[in-house]
Write a protein that holds these residues in place. Sequence first.
Motif, mmCIF file in Angstrom:
data_model
loop_
_atom_site.group_PDB
_atom_site.id
_atom_site.type_symbol
_atom_site.label_atom_id
_atom_site.label_comp_id
_atom_site.label_asym_id
_atom_site.label_seq_id
_atom_site.Cartn_x
_atom_site.Cartn_y
_atom_site.Cartn_z
ATOM 1 N N ARG A 225 0.845 -1.192 0.000
ATOM 2 C CA ARG A 225 0.000 0.000 0.000
ATOM 3 C C ARG A 225 0.878 1.240 0.000
ATOM 4 N NH1 ARG A 225 -3.397 -3.037 3.656
ATOM 5 N NH2 ARG A 225 -5.602 -2.978 3.052
ATOM 6 N N SER A 226 0.410 2.277 -0.656
ATOM 7 C CA SER A 226 1.044 3.584 -0.552
ATOM 8 C C SER A 226 -0.055 4.601 -0.294
ATOM 9 C CB SER A 226 1.831 3.911 -1.821
ATOM 10 O OG SER A 226 0.961 4.177 -2.897
ATOM 11 N N SER A 227 0.279 5.875 -0.325
ATOM 12 C CA SER A 227 -0.711 6.915 -0.043
ATOM 13 C C SER A 227 -1.768 7.020 -1.128
ATOM 14 C CB SER A 227 0.001 8.265 0.118
ATOM 15 O OG SER A 227 0.715 8.579 -1.070
ATOM 16 N N SER A 228 -1.499 6.445 -2.320
ATOM 17 C CA SER A 228 -2.482 6.564 -3.400
ATOM 18 C C SER A 228 -2.531 5.332 -4.294
ATOM 19 C CB SER A 228 -2.164 7.800 -4.253
ATOM 20 O OG SER A 228 -0.883 7.664 -4.867
ATOM 21 N N ARG B 2 -13.547 3.496 -0.218
ATOM 22 C CA ARG B 2 -13.381 2.056 -0.168
ATOM 23 C C ARG B 2 -13.717 1.504 -1.541
ATOM 24 N NH1 ARG B 2 -12.991 0.082 5.028
ATOM 25 N NH2 ARG B 2 -13.580 -2.011 4.334
ATOM 26 N N TYR B 3 -13.008 0.455 -1.951
ATOM 27 C CA TYR B 3 -13.127 -0.040 -3.324
ATOM 28 C C TYR B 3 -13.438 -1.533 -3.323
ATOM 29 C CZ TYR B 3 -10.761 4.362 -4.361
ATOM 30 O OH TYR B 3 -10.414 5.681 -4.453
ATOM 31 N N ASP B 4 -14.282 -1.927 -4.255
ATOM 32 C CA ASP B 4 -14.560 -3.338 -4.510
ATOM 33 C C ASP B 4 -13.726 -3.790 -5.702
ATOM 34 O OD1 ASP B 4 -16.433 -3.628 -2.486
ATOM 35 O OD2 ASP B 4 -18.060 -2.877 -3.737
ATOM 36 N N LEU B 5 -12.972 -4.882 -5.504
ATOM 37 C CA LEU B 5 -12.089 -5.397 -6.552
ATOM 38 C C LEU B 5 -12.649 -6.706 -7.082
ATOM 39 C CD1 LEU B 5 -8.622 -4.826 -4.833
ATOM 40 C CD2 LEU B 5 -10.030 -3.194 -6.076
ATOM 41 N N MET C 43 -12.573 -6.371 -0.848
ATOM 42 C CA MET C 43 -12.701 -4.944 -0.583
ATOM 43 C C MET C 43 -11.353 -4.417 -0.116
ATOM 44 S SD MET C 43 -15.448 -2.922 1.842
ATOM 45 C CE MET C 43 -16.766 -3.235 0.677
ATOM 46 N N ALA C 44 -11.014 -3.224 -0.549
ATOM 47 C CA ALA C 44 -9.706 -2.660 -0.211
ATOM 48 C C ALA C 44 -9.817 -1.161 -0.026
ATOM 49 C CB ALA C 44 -8.689 -2.985 -1.299
ATOM 50 N N ASN C 45 -8.908 -0.606 0.754
ATOM 51 C CA ASN C 45 -8.785 0.840 0.918
ATOM 52 C C ASN C 45 -7.339 1.169 1.240
ATOM 53 O OD1 ASN C 45 -8.420 0.189 3.631
ATOM 54 N ND2 ASN C 45 -10.560 0.571 4.156
ATOM 55 N N LEU C 46 -7.102 2.439 1.501
ATOM 56 C CA LEU C 46 -5.740 2.888 1.797
ATOM 57 C C LEU C 46 -5.568 3.142 3.283
ATOM 58 C CD1 LEU C 46 -5.254 5.409 -1.147
ATOM 59 C CD2 LEU C 46 -4.462 3.060 -1.007
ATOM 60 N N GLU C 47 -6.390 2.511 4.126
ATOM 61 C CA GLU C 47 -6.400 2.806 5.553
ATOM 62 C C GLU C 47 -5.036 2.560 6.177
ATOM 63 O OE1 GLU C 47 -8.083 4.416 8.806
ATOM 64 O OE2 GLU C 47 -9.029 4.162 6.855
ATOM 65 N N GLN D 281 0.994 7.172 7.528
ATOM 66 C CA GLN D 281 1.356 8.583 7.371
ATOM 67 C C GLN D 281 1.138 9.338 8.678
ATOM 68 O OE1 GLN D 281 -0.921 9.973 4.060
ATOM 69 N NE2 GLN D 281 0.621 9.359 2.577
ATOM 70 N N ASN D 282 0.014 9.078 9.347
ATOM 71 C CA ASN D 282 -0.237 9.745 10.620
ATOM 72 C C ASN D 282 0.833 9.395 11.639
ATOM 73 O OD1 ASN D 282 -2.541 10.905 9.595
ATOM 74 N ND2 ASN D 282 -3.917 9.265 10.324
ATOM 75 N N ARG D 283 1.259 8.143 11.614
ATOM 76 C CA ARG D 283 2.308 7.722 12.543
ATOM 77 C C ARG D 283 3.609 8.461 12.250
ATOM 78 N NH1 ARG D 283 2.259 2.853 11.329
ATOM 79 N NH2 ARG D 283 0.562 2.257 12.720
#
Length: 581
Positions: free
Chosen positions: A340-343, A395-398, A415-419, A425-427
Amino acid sequence: MILSPFSLMMLVWWYDVSYKIVLSQYIAPVGSAIALPCNVSDWDRKAILLMLWYKDKQRVPLYSVDARGVSLDEAKKSGFDPRIILNETLTATTPYLMIRDVKDSDEGEYRCRVDYRDDKTQHSIISLQVVDLPKVGITLGAKLNANTIKEGIDVILECNLISKLPVNEITWLLNQQTVSSDQSNGLLVLNHSLVLQKVKQAYRGQYQCQASNTIGMGISDPFFLRVQYAPRCKSSETQKTFPIGHTERAMIRCLVESDPDPLEFKWWMNSSTHGAYSINNFTQNGTESVIFYSPRNKYGYGSVFCSASNAIGEQSEPCRFDIVAPEAPEKLKNCQIQNRSSSSLLIECDSNKLTSTSTTYILKVFKAKTGDKFVSMSNAEKPYFLIENLSSDERYDLHIFARTSGGESRPFTMMANLEAAKMSQNRMKNESFDDDEDASEQGIKQASSPLLIIIIVSISVSILTILMIVIIVRVKSNRIVSQISDPNGEDQRQGISPRIYMPDFDDSKVLASTNLSALEKNFTNGDIKCLEKTMNYHPADTALETLLKLCPEAIFDTNAHISKPDHHHLSPSHTSLSAFI
């Protein structure tokens, strides 16, 4: 008569061989060191002029010690081989001829001659035997030619030994694995011989013979047995089934093994409708042949065969390849987010079982909230996708599936997201704070957690306490209504409410009965605790006034039914309403 130096040397040699005192036997392994003593009598009691060492029938000394004109400690020592020396101390001990790194050529008879100043010459003879590990070699028996051995003939291998010591055991090895007798497979180990009956291609390889004696074990150099044979399929390295669509083309590789290499290949097709026919558009390179095949129509399905031949013969069983119509591929398995990355997201699945020569893997991405398609992408090599330009708030359905000419597989959905990337990033932002700010924030988090627990527990206890009070009040009120009635049940008749009777009254003084059920219902706060106080209900005409004072908010039924109680219903004087609860 004056003797020449040569004549004098010959005389000394003749004199040496004329007097032999001691004969000793010594054994030394190759590579070791050995000390050969000069065992002459009275060594340390007489003056020595000369000491000479000879080997076998050599006339020139191998080693000499010359003390003529000097003391023995100052004697001149000389030799021809640096491996051979004399021990340093000669005056007090028996002299030894030291031979280091013993070789086979050191074997023989050694003679030690000692000349004294005032006594006759003495001699010592030592026999040295040099032993070694068995020397082992392999040769072909029965006058066979190593370059003309073919499958099916009998082969004999001989283990040739050279050992001065008795040989204890002989062992045969094939490719470093021990060979034992196996008559069912034509293997016979007979003493120094190994017999291979009707030799097979499986017996081709490196043979060794090893033998042991008391010194150790000797092993032969590898002997390669070349067994020539006709071509055969190298089945473990080729694909056997080819799912091909009408318009698709597949490369079919025919791999064989043989010795010598194949001279030619041939291909043919067996069709269920058209029988067998030759295929000529193939290429050949050593032990491999290749064709590119396309069914073109329904008659192009069936079995394709390949066969090769060499100088030994033709392939006995051809290589077979089945051409079948493709089916819909199986559902993909184990699709996971690899990164995963930020985008962006990296998705990868396990490849499914091959059902076609051409498979395309497809990914469709939908927004989970709206169902709108976000992106669609494909990969012709493997189920591997990089999804970019994603939003961290979505949130995305693949949907991932495989497509061949035989159809599409059932989609693998997830289902996937960038959570995870967002949390990362917040950390990273939190880690950029000063140490003091980090410590303060951590303290707040640690403090807020137990405080929240205390608040939740307090609220829960309060709610439970209120519920218990209400339940107790309801239970007590019901007991008042049920227990103040006539003990014999006379006042439980239908239509007549329970009554309260006052003590110490006469027929003219009767307290109007009070309907407690109506009384409880008419309390605005539902509280009847005012009735629990101790009071004197005598005289009876003042009882109602007293009740009104105690319960000013109560609304009484002014039309209460009046009845005269029986004396056995009367309660003792100075009682309280709480007694009936």
